[in-house]
Design a protein around this motif. Sequence first.
Motif, PDB file in Angstrom:
ATOM      1  N   ALA A 114      50.301  36.314  43.385  1.00 54.68           N
ATOM      2  CA  ALA A 114      50.311  37.344  44.358  1.00 54.68           C
ATOM      3  C   ALA A 114      48.702  37.639  44.656  1.00 54.68           C
ATOM      4  CB  ALA A 114      51.185  38.330  43.441  1.00 54.68           C
ATOM      5  N   LEU A 115      48.540  38.569  45.537  1.00 52.02           N
ATOM      6  CA  LEU A 115      47.207  39.101  45.948  1.00 52.02           C
ATOM      7  C   LEU A 115      47.111  40.451  45.452  1.00 52.02           C
ATOM      8  CD1 LEU A 115      44.563  38.531  47.645  1.00 52.02           C
ATOM      9  CD2 LEU A 115      45.786  39.461  49.614  1.00 52.02           C
ATOM     10  N   PRO A 116      46.008  40.917  44.748  1.00 48.51           N
ATOM     11  CA  PRO A 116      45.801  41.922  44.320  1.00 48.51           C
ATOM     12  C   PRO A 116      45.358  43.116  45.694  1.00 48.51           C
ATOM     13  CG  PRO A 116      44.672  40.490  42.834  1.00 48.51           C
ATOM     14  CD  PRO A 116      45.049  39.857  44.163  1.00 48.51           C
ATOM     15  N   TRP A 181      36.313  52.621  42.457  1.00 53.20           N
ATOM     16  CA  TRP A 181      37.406  51.834  42.589  1.00 53.20           C
ATOM     17  C   TRP A 181      36.853  50.518  42.351  1.00 53.20           C
ATOM     18  CZ3 TRP A 181      39.687  55.877  41.986  1.00 53.20           C
ATOM     19  CH2 TRP A 181      40.589  56.715  42.588  1.00 53.20           C
ATOM     20  N   THR A 182      35.938  50.156  42.865  1.00 55.61           N
ATOM     21  CA  THR A 182      35.169  48.776  42.476  1.00 55.61           C
ATOM     22  C   THR A 182      35.048  48.413  41.076  1.00 55.61           C
ATOM     23  OG1 THR A 182      33.983  48.829  44.763  1.00 55.61           O
ATOM     24  CG2 THR A 182      33.367  47.270  42.854  1.00 55.61           C
ATOM     25  N   VAL A 183      34.806  49.419  40.194  1.00 50.73           N
ATOM     26  CA  VAL A 183      34.694  49.360  38.889  1.00 50.73           C
ATOM     27  C   VAL A 183      36.194  49.063  38.467  1.00 50.73           C
ATOM     28  CG1 VAL A 183      34.178  50.464  36.575  1.00 50.73           C
ATOM     29  CG2 VAL A 183      32.627  50.792  38.453  1.00 50.73           C
ATOM     30  N   LEU A 184      36.974  49.725  38.941  1.00 51.75           N
ATOM     31  CA  LEU A 184      38.707  49.828  38.495  1.00 51.75           C
ATOM     32  C   LEU A 184      39.119  48.169  38.650  1.00 51.75           C
ATOM     33  CD1 LEU A 184      41.230  50.772  37.459  1.00 51.75           C
ATOM     34  CD2 LEU A 184      41.749  51.540  39.733  1.00 51.75           C
ATOM     35  N   MET A 185      38.666  47.717  39.779  1.00 51.07           N
ATOM     36  CA  MET A 185      39.261  46.394  40.025  1.00 51.07           C
ATOM     37  C   MET A 185      38.545  45.186  39.631  1.00 51.07           C
ATOM     38  SD  MET A 185      42.033  47.180  42.127  1.00 51.07           S
ATOM     39  CE  MET A 185      42.427  45.468  42.840  1.00 51.07           C
ATOM     40  N   GLU A 187      35.709  45.271  36.947  1.00 50.31           N
ATOM     41  CA  GLU A 187      35.397  45.420  35.556  1.00 50.31           C
ATOM     42  C   GLU A 187      36.786  45.713  34.646  1.00 50.31           C
ATOM     43  OE1 GLU A 187      32.091  47.917  34.632  1.00 50.31           O
ATOM     44  OE2 GLU A 187      31.098  47.045  36.557  1.00 50.31           O
ATOM     45  N   LYS A 188      37.352  46.816  35.029  1.00 52.61           N
ATOM     46  CA  LYS A 188      38.696  47.033  34.018  1.00 52.61           C
ATOM     47  C   LYS A 188      39.793  46.103  34.470  1.00 52.61           C
ATOM     48  CE  LYS A 188      36.874  51.248  32.812  1.00 52.61           C
ATOM     49  NZ  LYS A 188      36.608  51.568  31.600  1.00 52.61           N
ATOM     50  N   LEU A 189      40.135  45.572  35.670  1.00 53.38           N
ATOM     51  CA  LEU A 189      41.159  44.768  35.701  1.00 53.38           C
ATOM     52  C   LEU A 189      40.923  43.500  35.804  1.00 53.38           C
ATOM     53  CD1 LEU A 189      43.436  47.180  38.185  1.00 53.38           C
ATOM     54  CD2 LEU A 189      43.530  47.101  35.444  1.00 53.38           C
ATOM     55  N   GLY A 190      39.835  43.289  36.101  1.00 51.21           N
ATOM     56  CA  GLY A 190      39.169  41.743  36.045  1.00 51.21           C
ATOM     57  C   GLY A 190      39.579  41.190  37.320  1.00 51.21           C
ATOM     58  N   TYR A 191      39.866  41.589  38.464  1.00 50.37           N
ATOM     59  CA  TYR A 191      40.288  40.837  39.632  1.00 50.37           C
ATOM     60  C   TYR A 191      39.058  40.339  40.311  1.00 50.37           C
ATOM     61  CZ  TYR A 191      45.124  42.531  39.337  1.00 50.37           C
ATOM     62  OH  TYR A 191      46.374  42.684  39.016  1.00 50.37           O
ATOM     63  N   THR A 192      39.124  38.972  40.705  1.00 46.98           N
ATOM     64  CA  THR A 192      37.822  38.465  41.410  1.00 46.98           C
ATOM     65  C   THR A 192      38.233  38.300  42.952  1.00 46.98           C
ATOM     66  OG1 THR A 192      38.993  36.212  40.955  1.00 46.98           O
ATOM     67  CG2 THR A 192      37.346  37.153  39.377  1.00 46.98           C
ATOM     68  N   GLN A 193      39.310  38.502  43.133  1.00 51.41           N
ATOM     69  CA  GLN A 193      39.727  38.616  44.811  1.00 51.41           C
ATOM     70  C   GLN A 193      40.675  39.584  45.059  1.00 51.41           C
ATOM     71  OE1 GLN A 193      40.453  34.572  46.101  1.00 51.41           O
ATOM     72  NE2 GLN A 193      38.163  34.278  46.725  1.00 51.41           N
ATOM     73  N   TRP A 194      40.421  40.445  46.118  1.00 52.69           N
ATOM     74  CA  TRP A 194      41.349  41.690  46.286  1.00 52.69           C
ATOM     75  C   TRP A 194      41.442  42.322  47.558  1.00 52.69           C
ATOM     76  CZ3 TRP A 194      39.001  46.535  46.049  1.00 52.69           C
ATOM     77  CH2 TRP A 194      37.546  46.418  45.559  1.00 52.69           C
TER      78      TRP A 194
END
Length: 412
Positions: A114-116, A181-185, A187-194
Amino acid sequence: MKKNFPGITDNGHQIFQLPTATESITPFELHVPQAAIDDLRLRLSQIRWPDREIVNDWSQGVPLSAAKALVDYWMNNYDWRKFEAHLNRFPQFRTLIDGVGIHFIHARSPHPEALPILLTHGWPGSLVEFLGVIDRLTDPTKFGGSAKDAFHVVIPSIPGYGLSDKPTTLGWNPLRIARAWTVLMQEKLGYTQWVAQGGDWGSAITHALAGERPQGLLAAHVNLPLVVPTTYPDNPSAEEQAAIRDIEYYLNQMSGYADQMNTRPQTIGYALNDSPLALAMWMYEKFWEWTDNQGQPEDALTKDQMLDNISLYWFTGTGTSSARLYWEGVGSTIRNAGFFSASRATSDKITLPMGASIFPGETFHAPRAWAEAAWPDLFYWNEVDKGGHFAAFEQPEIFAKEMYKAFRSFRA
């Protein structure tokens, strides 16, 4: 595990308190104290009603009969606990970002590829707008779709709205929120592509996010393209003429609410925080004016849906803090020119791939030519046949299908 957060007393009234956020991601469930619900019902039972409007339509605002019907339903039929149970179906969290506690839903798909997707709400909406699309986005196969279109869904509450903290310092404008939101995606959630999507203030925040082009953000999509040129064309096309009329009508007939919040959010905030009637009518009018309806808000959204959203603002006391986003986002640059001025404050182009879905009941219909000028990499543009300003709220099936189609080309 459900957690109860007792209120504190302010002149005898119960105030719902959020738990303190930390740098860690902490699970959260919502449970408003019964005393706060009882206090709301007491206030609704003691309303001093104004006299009836002297027109036979909504041109002076919410008609008295419509206001009384909504309040009667709120007091005697609406079930807040039902909404709480529905919201608590989804995994919720709070964490500290840039000094402010941020609440968010993080619903992971059962499909591993799935795509974040980051979804951002607006005003007078909240995360409530997106609750009807979470299951459709995380598991399309349950709705006749393909696992290839699945998303991991992240829905943060804007600072000052609902279950996020209220900022206590200046500067929380769309750009600062986008950076949070960038920090959330990342650093916090570790998504590399979204990917990202938004409407109303969510659109302004998504535009700011796309302009920043943080690492990992593949593309963005909005259902309110803020692509008004800094100067209108000398010989506008028919589509451009219609868009200009939309803007002029908005500024002349529809922007009173924004002018107030752009310039004096604290003043209107006293009413929004003290009176559930004032809060409800401030928002109910917009559910009438901005939805794709046949004359009544209930043509587009049920009373329960609208009161879920209104009640969330009431119990969290965020009528005033949400209004301050107008002062920060529009009023700080052009104090009383209305919402659309935010899109005309800069001529910078967004080079990130951008897409849009155009809903017929939206307040403003941007011409595709304006989007192409503002977004050199316009990857998706589609006009749908139903829905208005609150796209996901009004038409969850259409909205979900638009997300499937829009972002297919960005999947591995």
